[in-house]
Design a protein around this motif. Structure first.
Motif, PDB file in Angstrom:
ATOM      1  N   VAL A  33     -46.125   3.900  -1.107  1.00  0.00           N
ATOM      2  CA  VAL A  33     -46.600   5.067  -1.860  1.00  0.00           C
ATOM      3  C   VAL A  33     -47.382   5.988  -0.935  1.00  0.00           C
ATOM      4  CG1 VAL A  33     -48.184   5.809  -3.693  1.00  0.00           C
ATOM      5  CG2 VAL A  33     -46.598   3.929  -4.098  1.00  0.00           C
ATOM      6  N   LEU A  34     -48.197   5.416  -0.068  1.00  0.00           N
ATOM      7  CA  LEU A  34     -48.962   6.210   0.885  1.00  0.00           C
ATOM      8  C   LEU A  34     -48.039   6.983   1.826  1.00  0.00           C
ATOM      9  CD1 LEU A  34     -51.760   6.976   1.886  1.00  0.00           C
ATOM     10  CD2 LEU A  34     -51.707   4.960   3.347  1.00  0.00           C
ATOM     11  N   GLN A  35     -46.955   6.347   2.271  1.00  0.00           N
ATOM     12  CA  GLN A  35     -45.979   7.039   3.110  1.00  0.00           C
ATOM     13  C   GLN A  35     -45.372   8.235   2.380  1.00  0.00           C
ATOM     14  OE1 GLN A  35     -43.170   3.929   4.174  1.00  0.00           O
ATOM     15  NE2 GLN A  35     -43.932   3.908   6.265  1.00  0.00           N
ATOM     16  N   LEU A  41     -47.545  15.780   2.134  1.00  0.00           N
ATOM     17  CA  LEU A  41     -48.596  16.536   2.804  1.00  0.00           C
ATOM     18  C   LEU A  41     -48.045  17.333   3.982  1.00  0.00           C
ATOM     19  CD1 LEU A  41     -51.680  17.067   2.991  1.00  0.00           C
ATOM     20  CD2 LEU A  41     -51.787  15.145   4.563  1.00  0.00           C
ATOM     21  N   PHE A  42     -47.107  16.754   4.713  1.00  0.00           N
ATOM     22  CA  PHE A  42     -46.573  17.402   5.900  1.00  0.00           C
ATOM     23  C   PHE A  42     -45.257  18.126   5.643  1.00  0.00           C
ATOM     24  CE2 PHE A  42     -49.473  14.314   7.800  1.00  0.00           C
ATOM     25  CZ  PHE A  42     -50.170  15.151   8.656  1.00  0.00           C
ATOM     26  N   ALA A  43     -44.818  18.185   4.392  1.00  0.00           N
ATOM     27  CA  ALA A  43     -43.583  18.890   4.055  1.00  0.00           C
ATOM     28  C   ALA A  43     -43.792  20.399   4.190  1.00  0.00           C
ATOM     29  CB  ALA A  43     -43.162  18.545   2.636  1.00  0.00           C
TER      30      ALA A  43
END
Length: 58
Positions: A33-35, A41-43
């Motif tokens: 889930v964290l991944q 976030l980086f999308a």
């Protein structure tokens, strides 16, 4: 990308942590889930022209 038990054990060892075998599936799921959250976030940013979603009013 799914994590394997071996990868999680290696990460725990690098961090100096011990994970009980019964907790390993939950730790793996939480890391997955964290991944997913990190990927968001980086999308690429959302196009400012896109209209916002409708307002929910119960």
């Amino acid at each position: 990308m799914p994590l394997t038990e071996e990868q999680v054990r290696q990460l725990a060892a690098l961090s100096g942590l011990e994970i009980a075998p019964g907790h390993l599936p939950g730790v793996i799921r939480n890391l997955e889930v964290l991944q997913q959250q990190i990927a968001l976030l980086f999308a690429d940013p959302v196009d400012p022209v896109i209209e916002p979603a409708a307002v929910y009013r119960p």
